[in-house]
Write an enzyme that holds these catalytic residues in place. Structure first.
Site, PDB file in Angstrom:
ATOM      1  N   ARG A  15      46.482   4.415  22.687  1.00 47.75           N
ATOM      2  CA  ARG A  15      47.733   3.663  22.660  1.00 47.75           C
ATOM      3  C   ARG A  15      47.940   3.012  21.293  1.00 47.75           C
ATOM      4  O   ARG A  15      47.027   2.935  20.477  1.00 47.75           O
ATOM      5  CB  ARG A  15      47.731   2.594  23.765  1.00 47.75           C
ATOM      6  N   LYS A  75      44.296  -3.179  22.597  1.00 51.37           N
ATOM      7  CA  LYS A  75      43.030  -3.649  23.163  1.00 51.37           C
ATOM      8  C   LYS A  75      42.436  -4.769  22.320  1.00 51.37           C
ATOM      9  O   LYS A  75      42.817  -4.993  21.168  1.00 51.37           O
ATOM     10  CB  LYS A  75      42.031  -2.490  23.272  1.00 51.37           C
ATOM     11  N   TYR A  94      45.890  -7.618  24.144  1.00 49.35           N
ATOM     12  CA  TYR A  94      45.049  -7.945  25.296  1.00 49.35           C
ATOM     13  C   TYR A  94      43.721  -8.494  24.775  1.00 49.35           C
ATOM     14  O   TYR A  94      43.156  -7.969  23.804  1.00 49.35           O
ATOM     15  CB  TYR A  94      44.768  -6.709  26.158  1.00 49.35           C
ATOM     16  N   HIS A  96      41.194 -10.516  27.339  1.00 52.97           N
ATOM     17  CA  HIS A  96      40.230 -10.532  28.454  1.00 52.97           C
ATOM     18  C   HIS A  96      38.945 -11.249  28.032  1.00 52.97           C
ATOM     19  O   HIS A  96      37.848 -10.678  28.044  1.00 52.97           O
ATOM     20  CB  HIS A  96      39.922  -9.108  28.923  1.00 52.97           C
ATOM     21  N   GLU A 118      47.675 -10.742  28.616  1.00 50.20           N
ATOM     22  CA  GLU A 118      47.427 -10.844  30.056  1.00 50.20           C
ATOM     23  C   GLU A 118      47.673 -12.220  30.647  1.00 50.20           C
ATOM     24  O   GLU A 118      47.694 -12.374  31.868  1.00 50.20           O
ATOM     25  CB  GLU A 118      46.008 -10.374  30.406  1.00 50.20           C
ATOM     26  N   ASP A 270      38.125  -5.046  33.469  1.00 52.77           N
ATOM     27  CA  ASP A 270      38.518  -5.757  32.242  1.00 52.77           C
ATOM     28  C   ASP A 270      38.169  -7.236  32.319  1.00 52.77           C
ATOM     29  O   ASP A 270      37.959  -7.885  31.288  1.00 52.77           O
ATOM     30  CB  ASP A 270      40.021  -5.618  32.004  1.00 52.77           C
TER      31      ASP A 270
END
Length: 372
Positions: A15, A75, A94, A96, A118, A270
């Site tokens: 991505r 990511k 993101y 996490h 997120e 995740d």
């Protein structure tokens, strides 16, 4: 503002953080964009397409991180990327963080302003930047689980929907949110016997209104989890506590009681996973077995359908990217409480309470951090 889009380097991650459409929009607002060469090739977006949209193509991630005021990724930054972050630089991706103390420590040390997709909230509730990937991951969980149930993949050799005269597979989904409901769409559509375990009464009512008799709802408790998981052929872990580590609802002992050849797809990986036996895997090596149970724990599941995921994600993130670029990170977050909820790390402070609690850091309220 000068915005940078590096090529993702997490294994099997294709991505990209912005599409040429996003570049055009940012250029229209007067901003400049650096894109690392070949950043979009995994989803069919060429350097020429980015250049035609107004981006400057650069050869190395070092130049992206050195020059850009804001980094837009997909990511979480890998260790080599975290070392390139600098004081005051904005990172929008993101993260996490709750199950990742190493990343958290590095982001704190960098002095960067780190906003997590997120935990950004929506004006009508929900998590709008997590939602599109939850939709993709939910649907993929059944696709992956059906594949893992094949004998050659270590499963018991079941066809998810059965055939006339042969019962379908029993699919148990733990969590009735976005991931769980999209998993149910695919599982019920394939003809499986589907049950969702959920605690929220309104969510259960919404599931019943949506699916009717095609999907059963059960109140999620220790007893119901044990009963359903031990009878299941495929278990989908779809629990989410925003920003926090996923609760361990499937114990190691419970896994040992599951059917040989059954499958766990832990979409919550995740955030650390909801099974005690789970650990992150990659698309290159997605599964492992514990006590004869196949575990699929790919930590970037939507990366497997990278083109669909990229366009779904960037449709959601672009308005926030534009706001951050137009107003600057501080003003944008002061004016928008939903974007402010995405602030996880601000110049050496943890500004997400769930992360602070999970990793035992002092928590600083976001407005207080911004004011300082």
């Amino acid at each position: 503002m000068l915005i940078g889009v590096p090529k993702e380097i997490k294994p099997q991650e294709f991505r990209v953080g912005l599409t040429p459409t996003g570049i055009r929009e940012l250029r229209h607002h007067g901003h400049e964009v650096l894109v690392e060469s070949r950043a979009g090739e995994g989803v069919g977006l060429t350097d020429e397409a980015y250049r035609n949209a107004g981006a400057e193509i650069v050869d190395t991630p070092d130049e992206i991180f050195r020059r850009a005021e804001m980094i837009v990724k997909v990511k979480e930054p890998q260790a080599v990327e975290r070392r390139m972050l600098r004081d005051g630089q904005v990172l929008f991706t993101y993260l996490h963080l709750a199950p990742d103390p190493d990343q958290t420590r590095d982001l704190l040390a960098s002095g960067a302003i780190c906003i997590a997709y997120e935990t950004v909230t929506g004006a009508r509730g929900g998590l709008p930047l997590l939602a599109p990937m939850s939709q993709v991951a939910g649907r993929m969980s059944i696709q992956a689980g059906a594949h893992c149930l094949e004998k050659r993949q270590g499963g018991m050799g079941l066809l998810l929907g059965g055939v006339p005269g042969v019962a379908p597979a029993k699919v148990v989904i733990i969590g009735g949110g976005m991931v769980g409901q999209h998993a149910a769409v695919m599982a019920a559509g394939a003809g499986a016997d589907v049950a969702i375990l959920e605690k929220n009464a309104e969510t259960m009512q919404a599931i019943d209104n949506r699916f009717g008799a095609r999907v059963k709802t059960l109140y999620s408790s220790r007893g119901s989890i044990e009963d359903e998981v031990t009878q299941a052929d495929l278990v989908v872990g779809a629990v989410l506590v925003p920003g926090a580590a996923a609760p361990k609802l499937i114990t190691r002992d419970l896994v040992s009681q599951m059917k040989p050849g059954s499958v766990i797809v832990d979409v919550a990986i995740d955030q650390g996973g909801c099974a005690e036996t789970s650990h992150p895997t990659t698309h290159a090596d997605p599964t492992f077995e514990v006590d004869g149970v196949v575990h699929y724990c790919v930590a970037n599941m939507p990366g497997g359908v990278a083109r669909t995921s990229t366009f779904a994600l960037t449709n959601a993130t672009l308005p926030f990217v534009v706001a951050l670029a137009d107003k600057g990170a501080r003003r944008a977050m002061e004016e928008d409480p939903h974007l402010r909820n995405g602030l996880n790390v601000y110049r050496g402070s943890i500004t997400c309470q769930a992360v602070a609690e999970a990793l035992h850091y002092d928590y600083v309220e976001p407005l207080q951090a911004l004011a300082a």
